[in-house]
Structures are given as C-alpha cells and as structure tokens.
Scaffold this motif. Structure first.
Motif, PDB file in Angstrom:
ATOM      1  N   ALA A   1       0.827  -1.207   0.000  1.00  8.43           N
ATOM      2  CA  ALA A   1       0.000   0.000   0.000  1.00  8.43           C
ATOM      3  C   ALA A   1       0.861   1.257   0.000  1.00  8.43           C
ATOM      4  N   HIS A   2       2.115   1.116   0.420  1.00  6.80           N
ATOM      5  CA  HIS A   2       3.063   2.232   0.447  1.00  6.80           C
ATOM      6  C   HIS A   2       4.171   2.068  -0.604  1.00  6.80           C
ATOM      7  N   GLY A   3       4.024   1.097  -1.515  1.00 10.17           N
ATOM      8  CA  GLY A   3       5.050   0.870  -2.521  1.00 10.17           C
ATOM      9  C   GLY A   3       6.321   0.286  -1.955  1.00 10.17           C
TER      10      GLY A   3
ATOM     11  N   VAL B   1      10.026  -2.704 -14.723  1.00  7.98           N
ATOM     12  CA  VAL B   1       9.532  -3.766 -15.604  1.00  7.98           C
ATOM     13  C   VAL B   1      10.326  -3.813 -16.903  1.00  7.98           C
ATOM     14  N   GLU B   2      10.627  -2.659 -17.477  1.00 13.15           N
ATOM     15  CA  GLU B   2      11.347  -2.660 -18.761  1.00 13.15           C
ATOM     16  C   GLU B   2      12.758  -3.238 -18.606  1.00 13.15           C
ATOM     17  N   ASP B   3      13.378  -3.012 -17.464  1.00 15.18           N
ATOM     18  CA  ASP B   3      14.689  -3.621 -17.217  1.00 15.18           C
ATOM     19  C   ASP B   3      14.551  -5.127 -17.068  1.00 15.18           C
ATOM     20  N   GLY B   4      13.481  -5.554 -16.412  1.00 11.74           N
ATOM     21  CA  GLY B   4      13.230  -6.982 -16.266  1.00 11.74           C
ATOM     22  C   GLY B   4      13.004  -7.666 -17.593  1.00 11.74           C
TER      23      GLY B   4
ATOM     24  N   PRO C   1       1.092  -7.364 -10.573  1.00 12.67           N
ATOM     25  CA  PRO C   1       1.204  -6.799  -9.223  1.00 12.67           C
ATOM     26  C   PRO C   1       1.997  -7.738  -8.319  1.00 12.67           C
ATOM     27  N   TYR C   2       2.914  -7.172  -7.562  1.00  9.07           N
ATOM     28  CA  TYR C   2       3.755  -8.002  -6.701  1.00  9.07           C
ATOM     29  C   TYR C   2       2.921  -8.872  -5.757  1.00  9.07           C
TER      30      TYR C   2
ATOM     31  N   LEU D   1      12.263  -2.148   4.987  1.00  7.65           N
ATOM     32  CA  LEU D   1      11.499  -2.256   3.747  1.00  7.65           C
ATOM     33  C   LEU D   1      12.233  -1.555   2.612  1.00  7.65           C
ATOM     34  N   HIS D   2      11.841  -1.909   1.380  1.00 10.41           N
ATOM     35  CA  HIS D   2      12.497  -1.375   0.193  1.00 10.41           C
ATOM     36  C   HIS D   2      11.443  -1.003  -0.848  1.00 10.41           C
ATOM     37  N   PRO D   3      11.699   0.033  -1.633  1.00  8.40           N
ATOM     38  CA  PRO D   3      10.750   0.394  -2.694  1.00  8.40           C
ATOM     39  C   PRO D   3      10.598  -0.750  -3.701  1.00  8.40           C
ATOM     40  N   LEU D   4       9.351  -1.039  -4.053  1.00 10.66           N
ATOM     41  CA  LEU D   4       9.067  -2.092  -5.034  1.00 10.66           C
ATOM     42  C   LEU D   4       7.639  -1.962  -5.517  1.00 10.66           C
ATOM     43  N   GLY D   5       7.461  -2.197  -6.845  1.00  6.57           N
ATOM     44  CA  GLY D   5       6.118  -2.311  -7.385  1.00  6.57           C
ATOM     45  C   GLY D   5       5.429  -0.964  -7.614  1.00  6.57           C
ATOM     46  N   PRO D   6       4.096  -1.002  -7.758  1.00  3.94           N
ATOM     47  CA  PRO D   6       3.254  -2.162  -7.478  1.00  3.94           C
ATOM     48  C   PRO D   6       3.377  -3.316  -8.477  1.00  3.94           C
TER      49      PRO D   6
END
Length: 455
Positions: free
Chosen positions: A114-116, A268-271, A293-294, A196-201
């Motif tokens: 919910a917080h990315g 996503v584009e790097d993935g 979505p993660y 925690l680490h930035p990720l997603g959504p």
C-alpha cells in the motif's frame, strides 16, 4: 482450566473448534495437544509460557503452522497459538514494518505494498512470517535485498522464563544473532521489525514452462543464464507437472514439465531485457512472464500447496549445476507417482552471499542453489501415495549425494530427518548457537522444533 494472567482463548479436546485449532498446513500431521492457548497479546504468550513451565508441559509454538514437520503442534502438551496476532504496522517514512508473530506473508505484502514497499518474504503467501524468518527466509527478493533475517532490525521475544525482551544489535545482541537463522530454539517471537524497500506495485514475474524432455537443455541454459543475471532477478526452477492454475491451458494441466519462474525486483522494462534470452529458449509450452502486481505474484502458487494436503520433503544445498548434477535431477524429477509432487530449486547468491558468514546464525551464505524435493498427495490418497512419494524423495536425495554441497536449509527439514542434518544446517555456527541457547533456554523448554540442545 485457567491460566493466571491469560486473556486469550483456551481450547481443549472438549471444544467444538479443537480439531480445527490443532490442524496445521501439512495434513499428514495428526497430533492432539492437551491445551491450545490462543493468545490475544504478548502478555498472554508470557502467561502461557510460565504456565507450561510450572506444569512441565511440552511446548509447541504456532505461528503460521506451515513447517512441513508439523512443529506447530504437539501431543499431550500446550500449543502457544499466535494465529490471532497478525497485525502489521508500516512506517513509510522510515521504511520499516512491525509485524506480529502470527502474521502471514500475505498480511505483510498487503500492508507494505500500500506504500510501494516490500521486504523479502516467502514464495507462498500463506506461509507464516515467524517460522520462515527464524530459519533464514528465502524469497523472490533475496538476491537484491538479502534473506528475511538480513532485513530484520529487531524482535520482541518471550523467553523460557516468561520474560519479555527486545533483541537487536543494541539489546541482547547475542540473542539477536541467534534468532537470525537459529529457528525457534530461544523463545517465542511475538513481533518482528523489518527494513522495507521500494518495489512495485507491478513487477515482471511469472513462469515459463517447457516439456519434460527438454529438462537437460533448459537446465544447461539456466546455468549460463543465471551466471550473468543481475541481483534484481530472482528465479527458481520447478520440475514436476504443469499445475492446474488460471492462465494455463487445460490441455497442459498435469503434463510433465520444467519451469523457470522469475521475479525482477526493479523496473519492468529492465526486467524484460533481463529475461529476453530465457523466453527465446526452445519452444515453451506456455510463457506467463508478464508485468504483474507483486502481491498477485506472491500468491500465484498458493493453490499448488494448500492447507490440508499431505507433504513429505527432502532437501539439500548445491554448489552449482554441473553436468552430473543436471543428469541426476533430470533422471529423478519425474519419477514421482503423484502428479502433485514436485522439485523446487532456488537460485541464491547475490546479496545473500555478500553478508559476512558470521553475521547471523544462518550458515548457507556460499550456496549456489537450494533444492527441495516435495512429495505431495491428497488426504484420501495416503494408501496409494504416502509410502511411494516418501521413498521417491529419499532416493532422489541419496542420488544427489555425490553432487551436493555441504549444508541444508533448516526450514526444509522434515520430521524424520536425522538430528545430524540439523547440525549440518549450521556447520561451524552450531557451538555459538548452543551457547546462546544455554543462556536463554538452559532447560531446553523450547525443543519441539529443529532443536539445538543448550551447550
């Protein structure tokens, strides 16, 4: 029956919910505790521990109840049940989360995303936070952000005396070191504090399946593919049959196949660039790698390992994927009798390997892969499959002996694994863990686990 200072729910064999309350994830486990103490707060846990010690009761601790050996329930003792303690509090500014000891990874993912934000958790969302973390904590994000224990900042623990302590690098640092991989040997962890680490959504994630006859070719390619993979790319290999999941054509269901599943912890584009060569390999049966979505990816395979099915596991570490190792895996992976049985191989390295060997009780820092052989069958198939699937898993493990590395992931040990395998899981950390055990639990009150006796 009453417990002084306990405000939760006490469940005995006379109660209607007893059978439900004593059931654990592995339906093959059937144990009957004398008392289940479902705690509503940390004070309840402390009261239950003191009661158990005063009455010399066997103690089992239930978090998510997901351990394959069924350590969350015991016969004729007390189950200290944390399943009602599932709250998650997120500090989005400090990028931390406090998680209660009965929470599941779905609870953590729901609140943090919910917080990315996210932290390394299990690959099945109904796995408990406590058990997975205390054993080390493998997950999709570990190559980028380390194991669950590498993201643990502090823990609240009820000790064998019924005292409540906080363990961190500044408070009880010896206990904090041991909790990060040493399992449930030292007390009942009632809350965890994670970075925690930035990720997603959205993340690029999902499996690509190939026919079983392509196994050797896929694994040789995978060996080279991961050698150049960035830390952001978490991946695992799954061998067995194609599960009957949404998005997979019905004509492929239960067909023998190998899959490489990925989750890219970045843009996503790097993935998409990172997995391009994998998707071009041979002729896949189905390619489900896509922006997802993660939280959806974290629960994508939940239905392949539901509560109540019967499970039997064998596991070991691999130093790498030699041609001999690939041959053994390809030769044994599809010999199971049940279509639900499978083999899962995790790619380690990355951030996991960069943590100093002696920084935590988790000892498998130099491992390339962890492989777990999972015999799985339905409850009404026990007569048909139980003995056969268990024998298949044991034969497979024996065949891996010449190619395996030292060590094993303690969370993947089954109930019938020899105690020597627990010692194997910790290697040269064992004595230090035993010393911490002697300090915080000298009587070995917490022994219904992958037990390390006090020094």
């Amino acid at each position: 029956m009453e417990i002084d200072g306990f405000r939760g729910l006490l469940i005995t064999a006379d109660d209607a919910e007893y059978d439900t309350a004593r059931a654990v994830w592995n339906g093959a486990i059937d144990r009957r505790p004398r008392l289940i103490a479902r705690c509503s707060e940390t004070a309840d846990v402390a009261a239950a521990v003191r009661f158990a010690r005063e009455h010399d009761l066997e103690i089992a601790v239930r978090g998510g109840s997901h351990n394959v050996g069924g350590t969350a329930v015991c016969d004729d003792g007390i189950v200290i049940d944390l399943s009602a303690l599932r709250a998650v509090w997120v500090d989005p500014i400090g990028r931390t989360a406090r998680v209660q000891g009965g929470a599941l990874w779905s609870d953590v993912d729901h609140e943090t995303q919910a917080h990315g934000l996210a932290t390394t958790g299990g690959i099945v969302s109904h796995t408990g936070v406590a058990g997975l973390t205390l054993g080390g904590g493998l997950g999709w994000l570990m190559r980028k952000h380390g194991l669950a224990v590498d993201n643990l900042l502090a823990a609240e623990v009820v000790t064998a005396e019924g005292s409540i302590v906080r363990a961190s690098t500044d408070e009880h640092p010896d206990l904090f070191w041991a909790l990060r991989g040493g399992g449930g040997n030292f007390g009942v962890v009632t809350s965890f504090h994670f970075a925690l680490h930035p990720l997603g959504p959205d993340v690029l994630a999902g499996p690509v399946f190939w026919a079983a006859e392509d196994t050797a070719e896929v694994m040789r390619f995978y060996r080279d593919f991961i050698a150049e993979a960035p830390d952001e790319l978490g991946s695992l290999v799954r061998l067995g049959t194609v599960p009957a999941l949404p998005g997979i054509p019905a004509d492929l269901h239960w067909r023998p196949a190998i899959a490489v599943s990925c989750c890219y912890a970045g843009a996503v584009e790097d993935g998409e660039r990172a997995v391009r060569s994998l998707r071009r390999l041979g002729t896949p049966l189905v390619d489900l790698l896509a922006p997802t979505p993660y939280v959806a990816h974290q629960r994508a395979i939940d239905d392949t390992v539901p509560h109540g099915w019967h499970y039997y596991w064998k596991s070991t570490n691999l130093a790498g994927l030699s041609d001999d190792a690939i041959a053994v895996i390809a030769d044994h992976a599809y010999a199971a009798g049940s279509p639900r049985s499978m083999v899962v191989m995790f790619h380690m390295r990355g951030a996991v390997a960069r943590v100093p060997h002696d920084a935590t009780a988790y000892a498998g820092r130099d491992v390339a892969h962890n492989i777990v052989i999972e015999g799985v069958w339905l409850p009404d198939e026990a007569g048909e499959h139980a003995a056969a699937e268990s024998a298949w898993a044991r034969r497979f493990l024996e065949a891996l002996e010449p190619v395996r590395a030292g060590g094993v992931y303690v969370n993947f040990l089954d109930a019938d694994d020899d105690p020597s395998r627990i010692r194997e899981a910790y290697g040269d950390h064992l004595w230090r863990i035993a010393e911490v055990k002697a300090k915080y639990d000298p009587d070995n009150a917490f022994h219904h686990n992958k037990n390390i006796p006090p020094a």
